[in-house]
Scaffold this active site. Sequence first.
Site, mmCIF file in Angstrom:
data_model
loop_
_atom_site.group_PDB
_atom_site.id
_atom_site.type_symbol
_atom_site.label_atom_id
_atom_site.label_comp_id
_atom_site.label_asym_id
_atom_site.label_seq_id
_atom_site.Cartn_x
_atom_site.Cartn_y
_atom_site.Cartn_z
ATOM 1 N N PRO A 9 0.790 -1.228 0.000
ATOM 2 C CA PRO A 9 0.000 0.000 0.000
ATOM 3 C C PRO A 9 0.824 1.282 0.000
ATOM 4 O O PRO A 9 1.857 1.375 0.657
ATOM 5 C CB PRO A 9 -0.831 -0.104 1.283
ATOM 6 C CG PRO A 9 -0.194 -1.172 2.095
ATOM 7 C CD PRO A 9 0.474 -2.098 1.137
ATOM 8 N N ASN A 10 0.315 2.229 -0.755
ATOM 9 C CA ASN A 10 0.840 3.601 -0.844
ATOM 10 C C ASN A 10 2.131 3.723 -1.642
ATOM 11 O O ASN A 10 2.598 4.836 -1.878
ATOM 12 C CB ASN A 10 1.014 4.230 0.557
ATOM 13 C CG ASN A 10 -0.301 4.290 1.301
ATOM 14 O OD1 ASN A 10 -1.272 4.809 0.771
ATOM 15 N ND2 ASN A 10 -0.359 3.716 2.488
ATOM 16 N N ARG A 17 4.177 10.900 -1.858
ATOM 17 C CA ARG A 17 4.138 10.647 -0.407
ATOM 18 C C ARG A 17 5.493 10.948 0.234
ATOM 19 O O ARG A 17 6.534 10.464 -0.224
ATOM 20 C CB ARG A 17 3.700 9.197 -0.112
ATOM 21 C CG ARG A 17 4.768 8.160 -0.267
ATOM 22 C CD ARG A 17 4.324 6.743 0.034
ATOM 23 N NE ARG A 17 4.149 6.455 1.436
ATOM 24 C CZ ARG A 17 4.360 5.247 1.980
ATOM 25 N NH1 ARG A 17 4.742 4.232 1.225
ATOM 26 N NH2 ARG A 17 4.162 5.058 3.255
ATOM 27 N N TYR A 22 10.792 8.950 1.218
ATOM 28 C CA TYR A 22 10.751 7.945 0.148
ATOM 29 C C TYR A 22 11.305 8.429 -1.187
ATOM 30 O O TYR A 22 11.348 7.664 -2.152
ATOM 31 C CB TYR A 22 9.308 7.445 -0.030
ATOM 32 C CG TYR A 22 8.770 6.790 1.228
ATOM 33 C CD1 TYR A 22 9.265 5.559 1.664
ATOM 34 C CD2 TYR A 22 7.796 7.420 2.008
ATOM 35 C CE1 TYR A 22 8.799 4.974 2.827
ATOM 36 C CE2 TYR A 22 7.312 6.833 3.177
ATOM 37 C CZ TYR A 22 7.820 5.610 3.582
ATOM 38 O OH TYR A 22 7.368 5.030 4.734
ATOM 39 N N ASN A 74 8.090 -5.585 -1.057
ATOM 40 C CA ASN A 74 8.024 -4.505 -0.078
ATOM 41 C C ASN A 74 6.568 -4.460 0.373
ATOM 42 O O ASN A 74 5.721 -3.868 -0.294
ATOM 43 C CB ASN A 74 8.441 -3.176 -0.704
ATOM 44 C CG ASN A 74 8.411 -2.048 0.321
ATOM 45 O OD1 ASN A 74 7.878 -2.198 1.414
ATOM 46 N ND2 ASN A 74 8.969 -0.900 -0.038
ATOM 47 N N ALA A 77 3.232 -0.942 4.770
ATOM 48 C CA ALA A 77 2.695 -0.973 6.137
ATOM 49 C C ALA A 77 2.284 -2.379 6.571
ATOM 50 O O ALA A 77 2.326 -2.702 7.767
ATOM 51 C CB ALA A 77 1.512 -0.020 6.242
ATOM 52 N N HIS A 80 4.280 -4.702 8.994
ATOM 53 C CA HIS A 80 4.215 -4.599 10.447
ATOM 54 C C HIS A 80 2.915 -5.132 11.033
ATOM 55 O O HIS A 80 2.739 -5.119 12.258
ATOM 56 C CB HIS A 80 4.392 -3.126 10.862
ATOM 57 C CG HIS A 80 5.427 -2.400 10.064
ATOM 58 N ND1 HIS A 80 6.749 -2.809 10.040
ATOM 59 C CD2 HIS A 80 5.362 -1.333 9.217
ATOM 60 C CE1 HIS A 80 7.437 -1.990 9.231
ATOM 61 N NE2 HIS A 80 6.613 -1.098 8.720
ATOM 62 N N ASP A 87 1.897 -15.547 6.156
ATOM 63 C CA ASP A 87 1.447 -16.943 6.001
ATOM 64 C C ASP A 87 1.436 -17.362 4.534
ATOM 65 O O ASP A 87 1.800 -18.496 4.208
ATOM 66 C CB ASP A 87 0.040 -17.120 6.582
ATOM 67 C CG ASP A 87 0.028 -17.310 8.092
ATOM 68 O OD1 ASP A 87 1.114 -17.459 8.688
ATOM 69 O OD2 ASP A 87 -1.078 -17.307 8.675
ATOM 70 N N GLU A 98 12.913 -9.330 1.332
ATOM 71 C CA GLU A 98 12.090 -8.217 1.840
ATOM 72 C C GLU A 98 12.854 -6.906 1.602
ATOM 73 O O GLU A 98 14.051 -6.837 1.887
ATOM 74 C CB GLU A 98 11.886 -8.431 3.343
ATOM 75 C CG GLU A 98 11.219 -7.274 4.070
ATOM 76 C CD GLU A 98 11.232 -7.468 5.599
ATOM 77 O OE1 GLU A 98 11.911 -8.384 6.119
ATOM 78 O OE2 GLU A 98 10.570 -6.662 6.276
ATOM 79 N N HIS A 100 12.747 -2.541 1.990
ATOM 80 C CA HIS A 100 12.165 -1.270 2.449
ATOM 81 C C HIS A 100 13.009 -0.132 1.911
ATOM 82 O O HIS A 100 14.247 -0.173 2.025
ATOM 83 C CB HIS A 100 12.092 -1.206 3.978
ATOM 84 C CG HIS A 100 11.258 -2.310 4.536
ATOM 85 N ND1 HIS A 100 9.887 -2.315 4.408
ATOM 86 C CD2 HIS A 100 11.601 -3.476 5.113
ATOM 87 C CE1 HIS A 100 9.425 -3.432 4.929
ATOM 88 N NE2 HIS A 100 10.439 -4.168 5.358
ATOM 89 N N SER A 102 12.981 2.990 2.975
ATOM 90 C CA SER A 102 13.487 3.789 4.107
ATOM 91 C C SER A 102 14.166 2.859 5.128
ATOM 92 O O SER A 102 13.940 1.652 5.126
ATOM 93 C CB SER A 102 12.320 4.531 4.765
ATOM 94 O OG SER A 102 11.444 3.610 5.393
ATOM 95 N N ARG A 107 13.406 3.975 12.440
ATOM 96 C CA ARG A 107 12.172 4.764 12.498
ATOM 97 C C ARG A 107 11.322 4.384 13.726
ATOM 98 O O ARG A 107 11.849 3.878 14.698
ATOM 99 C CB ARG A 107 11.424 4.623 11.164
ATOM 100 C CG ARG A 107 12.263 5.185 9.989
ATOM 101 C CD ARG A 107 11.525 5.106 8.669
ATOM 102 N NE ARG A 107 10.309 5.911 8.697
ATOM 103 C CZ ARG A 107 9.315 5.799 7.802
ATOM 104 N NH1 ARG A 107 9.410 4.907 6.820
ATOM 105 N NH2 ARG A 107 8.250 6.562 7.889
ATOM 106 N N ARG A 111 7.328 0.255 13.556
ATOM 107 C CA ARG A 111 7.928 -0.300 12.325
ATOM 108 C C ARG A 111 9.010 -1.346 12.627
ATOM 109 O O ARG A 111 9.645 -1.866 11.721
ATOM 110 C CB ARG A 111 8.530 0.819 11.465
ATOM 111 C CG ARG A 111 7.499 1.796 10.946
ATOM 112 C CD ARG A 111 8.105 2.795 9.979
ATOM 113 N NE ARG A 111 7.335 4.013 9.969
ATOM 114 C CZ ARG A 111 6.223 4.212 9.232
ATOM 115 N NH1 ARG A 111 5.788 3.282 8.415
ATOM 116 N NH2 ARG A 111 5.557 5.343 9.318
#
Length: 152
Positions: A9-10, A17, A22, A74, A77, A80, A87, A98, A100, A102, A107, A111
């Site tokens: 998301p986002n 954003r 970012y 990625n 949100a 977390h 799963d 994985e 990220h 940032s 942070r 997070r």
Amino acid sequence: MRILVINGPNLNLLGIREPDIYGKEDYNSLLRQIAAYAEEIGVDVQFFQSNHEGAIVDAIQDAYFQGIDGIVINPAAYTHTSVAIADALKAVSLPGVEVHISPVEKRESFRQISYVRDWALATVSGRGFAGYLQALDILKAHLEGKAYASGD
Ligand code: DQA
């Protein structure tokens, strides 16, 4: 070698954003950079982005049924919060990394939890868009049964 790059998301709002966190480049620029690098290293890359948890679960399951070799994700949100995404990754048992953009470890405390971390071969965090390229290198080396040699 077919790799699916999933963004949560986002991340479709990259460039808009919180550019101080970012960056100023947009989502399409990210996809162009990943696609160019994938071509350079001889990897067939596909992309998926969704703001919806269940859609990401479906994409992970589809990757399995389509014979995708590995996943770069990625989860944004959902990193977390989402047991369902963690799963799904464990259920299909595809290797993956994985990412990220940032430095999540520096942070907010909320997070600091990642539900996908113990599935991932590695976590690349705080390297901006370059983190996705490093993730491709790590995953490609793994799929070829080679040791990952960092260019750093
Ligand atoms: C992020 C970090 C997450 O904490 C955040 O919710 C995101 C993006 C990153 O790429 O730095 O949406 O995954």
